[in-house]
Motif scaffolding. Sequence first.
Motif, mmCIF file in Angstrom:
data_model
loop_
_atom_site.group_PDB
_atom_site.id
_atom_site.type_symbol
_atom_site.label_atom_id
_atom_site.label_comp_id
_atom_site.label_asym_id
_atom_site.label_seq_id
_atom_site.Cartn_x
_atom_site.Cartn_y
_atom_site.Cartn_z
ATOM 1 N N MET A 15 -29.084 9.603 19.792
ATOM 2 C CA MET A 15 -27.585 9.887 19.225
ATOM 3 C C MET A 15 -27.583 11.575 18.211
ATOM 4 N N TRP A 16 -26.632 12.062 18.652
ATOM 5 C CA TRP A 16 -26.600 13.493 17.928
ATOM 6 C C TRP A 16 -26.178 13.259 16.555
ATOM 7 N N LYS A 17 -26.838 13.889 15.674
ATOM 8 C CA LYS A 17 -26.718 13.906 14.404
ATOM 9 C C LYS A 17 -26.629 15.433 13.758
ATOM 10 N N PRO A 18 -25.733 15.821 12.923
ATOM 11 C CA PRO A 18 -25.598 17.158 12.093
ATOM 12 C C PRO A 18 -26.964 17.740 11.618
ATOM 13 N N ASP A 19 -27.399 18.975 11.903
ATOM 14 C CA ASP A 19 -28.212 19.656 11.263
ATOM 15 C C ASP A 19 -28.338 20.089 9.912
ATOM 16 N N ARG A 20 -29.023 19.416 8.951
ATOM 17 C CA ARG A 20 -28.935 19.615 7.673
ATOM 18 C C ARG A 20 -29.618 20.884 7.327
ATOM 19 N N SER A 21 -30.343 21.504 8.046
ATOM 20 C CA SER A 21 -31.031 22.569 8.076
ATOM 21 C C SER A 21 -30.126 23.861 8.221
ATOM 22 N N SER A 22 -28.920 23.761 8.978
ATOM 23 C CA SER A 22 -28.234 24.773 9.507
ATOM 24 C C SER A 22 -27.322 25.191 8.473
ATOM 25 N N THR A 23 -26.962 26.490 8.806
ATOM 26 C CA THR A 23 -25.943 27.357 7.582
ATOM 27 C C THR A 23 -24.737 26.992 7.690
ATOM 28 N N GLN A 24 -24.216 26.217 8.906
ATOM 29 C CA GLN A 24 -22.960 25.847 9.141
ATOM 30 C C GLN A 24 -22.669 24.366 8.426
ATOM 31 N N THR A 25 -21.457 24.446 7.620
ATOM 32 C CA THR A 25 -21.337 23.018 7.073
ATOM 33 C C THR A 25 -21.515 21.644 7.817
ATOM 34 N N LEU A 26 -21.646 20.659 7.344
ATOM 35 C CA LEU A 26 -21.851 19.499 8.117
ATOM 36 C C LEU A 26 -20.383 19.027 8.554
ATOM 37 N N TYR A 27 -19.430 19.257 7.829
ATOM 38 C CA TYR A 27 -18.285 18.757 8.571
ATOM 39 C C TYR A 27 -17.650 19.613 9.670
ATOM 40 N N ARG A 28 -18.030 20.685 9.778
ATOM 41 C CA ARG A 28 -17.769 21.918 10.660
ATOM 42 C C ARG A 28 -18.563 21.440 11.900
ATOM 43 N N GLN A 29 -19.683 21.009 11.763
ATOM 44 C CA GLN A 29 -20.833 20.760 12.789
ATOM 45 C C GLN A 29 -20.284 19.319 13.382
ATOM 46 N N ILE A 30 -19.475 18.642 12.623
ATOM 47 C CA ILE A 30 -19.039 17.305 13.166
ATOM 48 C C ILE A 30 -18.036 17.579 14.088
ATOM 49 N N ALA A 31 -17.167 18.473 13.532
ATOM 50 C CA ALA A 31 -15.756 18.729 13.903
ATOM 51 C C ALA A 31 -16.154 19.174 15.430
ATOM 52 N N ASP A 32 -17.092 20.313 15.607
ATOM 53 C CA ASP A 32 -17.233 20.859 16.548
ATOM 54 C C ASP A 32 -17.647 19.979 17.810
ATOM 55 N N GLU A 33 -18.782 19.171 17.238
ATOM 56 C CA GLU A 33 -19.268 18.068 18.235
ATOM 57 C C GLU A 33 -18.233 17.065 18.886
ATOM 58 N N ILE A 34 -17.295 16.709 18.186
ATOM 59 C CA ILE A 34 -16.005 15.912 18.640
ATOM 60 C C ILE A 34 -15.343 16.664 19.305
ATOM 61 N N GLU A 35 -15.038 17.760 19.165
ATOM 62 C CA GLU A 35 -14.415 18.811 19.953
ATOM 63 C C GLU A 35 -14.965 18.996 21.317
ATOM 64 N N ARG A 36 -16.487 18.949 21.296
ATOM 65 C CA ARG A 36 -16.977 19.436 22.650
ATOM 66 C C ARG A 36 -16.883 17.943 23.463
ATOM 67 N N ARG A 37 -17.089 16.768 22.704
ATOM 68 C CA ARG A 37 -17.045 15.695 23.540
ATOM 69 C C ARG A 37 -15.712 15.436 24.236
ATOM 70 N N ILE A 38 -14.569 15.884 23.412
ATOM 71 C CA ILE A 38 -13.231 15.621 23.791
ATOM 72 C C ILE A 38 -13.246 16.518 25.204
ATOM 73 N N SER A 39 -13.610 17.822 25.207
ATOM 74 C CA SER A 39 -13.430 18.630 26.058
ATOM 75 C C SER A 39 -14.242 18.310 27.245
ATOM 76 N N TYR A 40 -15.396 17.566 27.382
ATOM 77 C CA TYR A 40 -16.118 17.094 28.409
ATOM 78 C C TYR A 40 -15.407 15.705 28.778
ATOM 79 N N GLY A 41 -14.393 15.399 28.261
ATOM 80 C CA GLY A 41 -13.881 14.131 28.815
ATOM 81 C C GLY A 41 -14.457 12.868 28.328
ATOM 82 N N GLU A 42 -15.502 12.930 27.247
ATOM 83 C CA GLU A 42 -16.067 11.489 26.833
ATOM 84 C C GLU A 42 -14.978 10.903 25.955
ATOM 85 N N TYR A 43 -14.192 11.649 25.394
ATOM 86 C CA TYR A 43 -12.806 10.888 24.542
ATOM 87 C C TYR A 43 -11.688 11.531 25.337
#
Length: 477
Positions: A1-29
């Motif tokens: 299961m995907w999880k946010p990368d805590r070592s990334s310079t990108q904020t956790l909430y932004r990573q989560i938002a991007d991942e959800i948007e990606r899944r929506i664009s793929y038709g998963e949601y």
Amino acid sequence: MWKPDRSSTQTLYRQIADEIERRISYGEYPPGSLLPSERKLAEQLGVNRSTVILAYEELRALGIIESRTGSGTRVCKNKWEATPKHTPNWHRYVEGGQFLPNLFYLRRIREALQKDGMIDFASGELSAQLSPGQEISTLMKENPFTEYLGYDNPQGFTPLREELVSYLSRYRQINTTDSSILITSGSQQSLYLITQCLLAPGDAVAIEDPSYCYSLPMFQSAGLRLFRLPVSPEGIDPEDIRSLYKKHRIKMIFLNPTFQNPTGICLNPARRTQLLNVASELGLPIVEDDPFSLTSYDGNPPAPLKSHDQLGSVLYIGSFSKIAASGLRVGWMVAPHSVVERLADARQQMDFGLSVVPQKIAAQFLHSDFFLPHLEQLRMRLLYRRDLLVEALQKELPDLVTFTIPQGGLHLWCKIVPEINDNQLFEEALRRGVVVAPGSVYGSDSGYIRFTFARPKEAEITRGVAKFASALRAVLS
């Protein structure tokens, strides 16, 4: 299961938002689909709820999702296209169909085990430490696979069936031929083929109470009517079968007579003889599921029903899952040739047969000098783990649980002495990092727990029982 990368310079909430948007664009949601609640998504991702709230606010600001009080958060229906278009109602499809989903507790267990650090007393399989991984690796190196990778015999890889003839004769006193053996992907596929091909909706069948079969919605999906055979310390009472036959005209009996799952009970010899006599009088077939017999700690398991079957009444099911490796996905069934042909034909319609690679590995392992030493070591290690569990329960919960110490198998069946709510105890144990299987999974009344001692690491058993004891006392307080 995907999880946010805590070592990334990108904020956790932004990573989560991007991942959800990606899944929506793929038709998963798809548009209109319901997203996880903020609390549930936070638990899945291991972040604070406030982080998920920020991610959802970001997506709402972009018009990608929308939230309504009482309806949850959903993907916007008209964001992705200028002209509204109809999306299939996937919820209706998912809720439809004849094949039922797994029980709630089994889905909850599977979800909980995705988290790191959970102590697993629920999964009914061998740990990596108990499986012959090194031995199988050696066999694969010494015997590289050179056969043609095409569709194989619908009954299964012939060398494996031939090897099983010797195995069944030596270890289970069952005399058979390779033409009466069907290779399956495990006991569960064997049961599925039987319920789908040899029975019809509305048929009545008898199963043990409690029983692993209660955890398999395939019986309900097949439209079968289930009737209980209570399990006592001596196993089922064969006279109960006669009563069920008179009342309900049962057509088949499903049993796990040796180190029964979940109780660990063995059907005693006198009742085995009586059972075969009753079944033959009534013309009833018996499905004997025998996954645990070779785990007998003294090395002398009871002879299976099939070894005394003179009339071809017993369909015998076995598997590598509980004695070697569940990941091989190799099981077998011994049955009259006409039954084998019928089930092989049905299975070919499903998948054109199993992969020949694990079947060859299984055949080599059975034939090798590794097999018997592995069995002996497995029994010794299981006995040690059982004793660790028993000692921990007696120390932590001396007056709160009762159990019968099993002489084989992977499980210990516990009765909680005070009246308890299964769900409260289950969830409280999860909060403390322990996963157990409530007795209701197996059709039992509330207040029972099945502990599997083959799955957790040895060092986790004592610690896990202490955590479970803490959860039980918290629920009782």
